[in-house]
Design an enzyme around this catalytic site. Structure first.
Site, PDB file in Angstrom:
ATOM      1  N   ASP A  47     179.886 -36.635  45.911  1.00 61.56           N
ATOM      2  CA  ASP A  47     180.473 -37.396  44.858  1.00 61.56           C
ATOM      3  C   ASP A  47     179.520 -38.077  43.973  1.00 61.56           C
ATOM      4  O   ASP A  47     178.713 -38.996  44.640  1.00 61.56           O
ATOM      5  CB  ASP A  47     181.428 -38.459  45.706  1.00 61.56           C
ATOM      6  CG  ASP A  47     182.666 -39.089  45.105  1.00 61.56           C
ATOM      7  OD1 ASP A  47     182.891 -38.605  43.803  1.00 61.56           O
ATOM      8  OD2 ASP A  47     183.343 -40.111  45.314  1.00 61.56           O
ATOM      9  N   GLU A  81     178.497 -38.268  50.281  1.00 63.08           N
ATOM     10  CA  GLU A  81     179.299 -39.130  50.844  1.00 63.08           C
ATOM     11  C   GLU A  81     179.959 -38.961  52.102  1.00 63.08           C
ATOM     12  O   GLU A  81     180.486 -37.803  52.162  1.00 63.08           O
ATOM     13  CB  GLU A  81     180.364 -39.753  49.796  1.00 63.08           C
ATOM     14  CG  GLU A  81     181.353 -40.811  50.099  1.00 63.08           C
ATOM     15  CD  GLU A  81     181.918 -41.334  48.918  1.00 63.08           C
ATOM     16  OE1 GLU A  81     181.475 -41.340  47.816  1.00 63.08           O
ATOM     17  OE2 GLU A  81     183.076 -42.222  49.261  1.00 63.08           O
ATOM     18  N   ASN A 136     187.858 -49.917  53.449  1.00 62.67           N
ATOM     19  CA  ASN A 136     189.474 -49.690  53.387  1.00 62.67           C
ATOM     20  C   ASN A 136     190.213 -50.403  54.426  1.00 62.67           C
ATOM     21  O   ASN A 136     189.743 -50.087  55.716  1.00 62.67           O
ATOM     22  CB  ASN A 136     189.658 -48.249  53.221  1.00 62.67           C
ATOM     23  CG  ASN A 136     188.951 -47.485  51.914  1.00 62.67           C
ATOM     24  OD1 ASN A 136     189.448 -47.927  50.885  1.00 62.67           O
ATOM     25  ND2 ASN A 136     187.883 -46.871  52.227  1.00 62.67           N
ATOM     26  N   HIS A 172     190.834 -51.400  48.732  1.00 59.60           N
ATOM     27  CA  HIS A 172     189.696 -50.525  48.628  1.00 59.60           C
ATOM     28  C   HIS A 172     188.593 -51.674  48.024  1.00 59.60           C
ATOM     29  O   HIS A 172     188.572 -52.339  46.851  1.00 59.60           O
ATOM     30  CB  HIS A 172     190.083 -49.685  47.273  1.00 59.60           C
ATOM     31  CG  HIS A 172     188.943 -48.736  47.086  1.00 59.60           C
ATOM     32  ND1 HIS A 172     188.269 -48.497  45.805  1.00 59.60           N
ATOM     33  CD2 HIS A 172     188.105 -47.797  47.783  1.00 59.60           C
ATOM     34  CE1 HIS A 172     187.235 -47.514  45.783  1.00 59.60           C
ATOM     35  NE2 HIS A 172     187.220 -47.169  47.189  1.00 59.60           N
TER      36      HIS A 172
END
Lengths: 64, 495
Positions: free
Chosen positions: B86, B91, B150, B234
């Site tokens: 990513d 990631e 998260n 997030h």
């Protein structure tokens, strides 16, 4: 896992540890210093060579 | 009402290909992941991804989302994690976890997987080449990459309410979440050493962006769960932590804060007058004495504002309980740890050496400064800063400190090793991971909230997993014992 965490924890214990440290005889202080010196020597041996170039060459594309 | 704080961490690792003239980071990241996953590769399913949806209630239309992610290599592992490329970084997204301690294990397992990947990649490279990854958030030259948390949150809580409490929370929790950084970036001026890797890169209070003009509170509205019931908060403002105590405290305390917001338990407004400036101000003062100005008047240090949150959390534990925050036992440990940490920071931050990354790193730097008489701008200190985060076991300075007994661990290495392949038993990650372990060939694609199985006859079967706490070991372990084929599993699930 959970049990171990509980055993390690408590705040009061930390305070006790600190007091002990404060009262430590100078000899122990020297020992700590020696241990630290040994650790730094060990870290010296794994540090990348030529710090300036190495750090300069570490360039990343930005991410999130 | 507070919903269970299912949680996870995504880490973008820094990556360098050494010994190559043309070091393409995307290629290096792909090689790393391919080398690790080899044959057991299952693709990611993008159907339900919508990073452009905004929690404030609108979606960008007519224009591309603020970021178009280029996903080259993208895999799901048997531990329920996602491992992919990513933004030119490898990631690793942990599987969903049910409490902070489980997430410490899952996050550490990610480091080990990256370590294993580096080893495995050597057979794809020439002898003088090496791929090296760092678990940090900046190259020290103004380029930052993220570590995102998260958390599952009740959809009925107005987003503005979350924002109001989260801004002072994120500004002040840095005193224990920071991973430490030599110098300042992004126009921060001359700084010797600061608490956070990331603080210099935040320019807005609230917004949808993650790569430019980063906001302290990110509004991405992509629940990866039943959108009628849940949000996924997030969090993009955190640092990559190596110290297990720091990760435990970061996740555990934020989970409690969120539960208190959901239960409308916070009766005071701690809004900070200028949150973006305050975020930097707190980070730039390793003595933790800097004060921030509150909207309601008065000034307060980050540690004192954290005391306010902690006192509330202790009352919340007494009045409501901590069931939604990972359970009374684990969340109770979070409260104790939180209190001891604030007491330590108040007394002398150095007492947190071996517990918090920014203090541990600072102690190492101070030892070098003293021994070698180094000024703060000496390249050797920048090297120590970077190499603290090196993920190779032989080169990682953090791991050296662990082996020297200078860092407190919270979890057993055996559990970490196990978590490299086994999913947490407590969330839907268990179902995802077991399907991959048992029938990788039949799993056509997977993502956070569904799984597509090829049962041998048309059509492909999509299994929705909209409840993060369903599909746990307790729910479905017996299904995996009883079914011998994916077709049987699908039939049993439908019955």
């Amino acid at each position: 896992m959970a049990e171990r965490e509980r055993k390690q924890r408590p705040a009061p214990k930390e305070r006790v540890e600190e007091e002990v440290e404060d009262l430590a005889p100078p000899k122990q202080g020297e020992k700590i210093k020696e241990e630290l010196d040994d650790l730094l020597d060990e870290i010296d041996s794994v540090l990348e060579e030529n710090a300036e170039d190495f750090v300069k060459s570490y360039v990343q594309k930005g991410g999130q | 009402m507070a919903v269970p704080k299912v949680c996870g961490i995504e880490t973008e690792y820094g990556v360098a290909l050494r010994g190559a003239a043309d070091a393409n980071p995307v290629l290096a990241s792909s090689m790393l992941i391919n080398a690790y996953v080899e044959h057991r590769k299952v693709g990611w399913d993008f159907e339900d991804e919508s990073p452009g949806r905004d929690a404030r209630g609108f979606a960008r239309e007519g224009a591309a989302p603020p970021e178009i992610e280029t996903h080259l290599v993208n895999t799901v592992l048997t531990n329920g994690a996602r491992y992919y490329v990513d933004h030119a970084h490898p990631e690793y997204s942990t599987p969903e976890c049910a409490n902070a301690l489980e997430l410490v294990v899952a996050d550490k397992a990610g480091e080990r997987i990256l370590g294993r990947s580096m080893q495995a990649s050597r057979r794809l490279l020439t002898p003088e080449q090496e791929i090296v990854v760092y678990k940090n958030n900046t190259d020290g030259k103004g380029n930052s990459y993220g570590t995102h948390e998260n958390y599952l949150v009740d959809r009925t809580v107005p987003f503005a309410t979350l924002v109001r409490h989260l801004l002072p929370w994120f500004v002040t929790r840095q005193v224990f979440t920071g991973a430490g950084k030599v110098g300042g970036e992004n126009g921060s001026g001359k700084i010797e050493y600061q608490i956070s890797q990331r603080a210099d890169f935040f320019e807005e209070e609230v917004g949808l962006e993650t790569t430019l003009k980063r906001p302290i509170v990110n509004t991405r509205d992509e629940p990866h769960a039943d959108p009628q019931k849940y949000r996924r908060l997030h969090v993009i403002v955190g640092d990559a932590n190596l110290c297990e105590v720091a990760t435990f405290l970061k996740v555990g305390s934020t989970a409690i804060l969120l539960a208190m917001i959901e239960d409308d338990f916070i009766d005071k407004d701690y809004s900070i007058a200028t949150p973006v400036a305050a975020l930097r101000g707190v980070s730039h003062d390793p003595t933790c004495r800097t004060t921030v100005e509150l909207v309601d008047g008065g000034t307060i240090t980050a540690v004192d504002l954290q005391w306010e949150f902690l006192r509330l959390a202790q009352k919340y534990a007494d009045d409501v309980g901590l069931e939604a925050c990972g359970g009374d036992e684990i969340a109770g440990q979070v409260l104790e740890r939180w209190e001891a940490t604030l007491a330590g920071l108040e007394r002398d931050p150095r007492t947190l050496d071996g517990k918090l990354d920014w203090v541990t790193k600072q102690s190492l730097l101070d030892a070098y400064r003293e021994r070698d008489g180094l000024e703060w701008d000496d390249p050797k200190l920048a090297l120590l800063d970077l190499q603290y985060h090196d993920v190779r076991p032989g080169r990682s300075l953090y791991e050296r400190l662990v082996r020297a007994g200078k860092v407190e661990r919270l979890v057993e290495e055996e559990d970490v090793t196990n978590a490299m392949t086994e999913p947490p038993p407590t969330t839907r990650a268990y179902f995802r991971g077991r399907c991959l372990a048992e029938w990788a060939d039949a799993v056509v694609a997977a993502n956070w909230d569904s799984l597509i199985l090829d049962v041998g006859s048309d059509p492909l079967r999509r299994i929705p997993m909209m409840e993060p706490l369903r599909g746990t070991q307790a729910h479905v372990a017996s299904l995996f014992e009883e079914c011998t084929t994916p077709a049987e599993l699908v039939a049993r699930l439908a019955s």
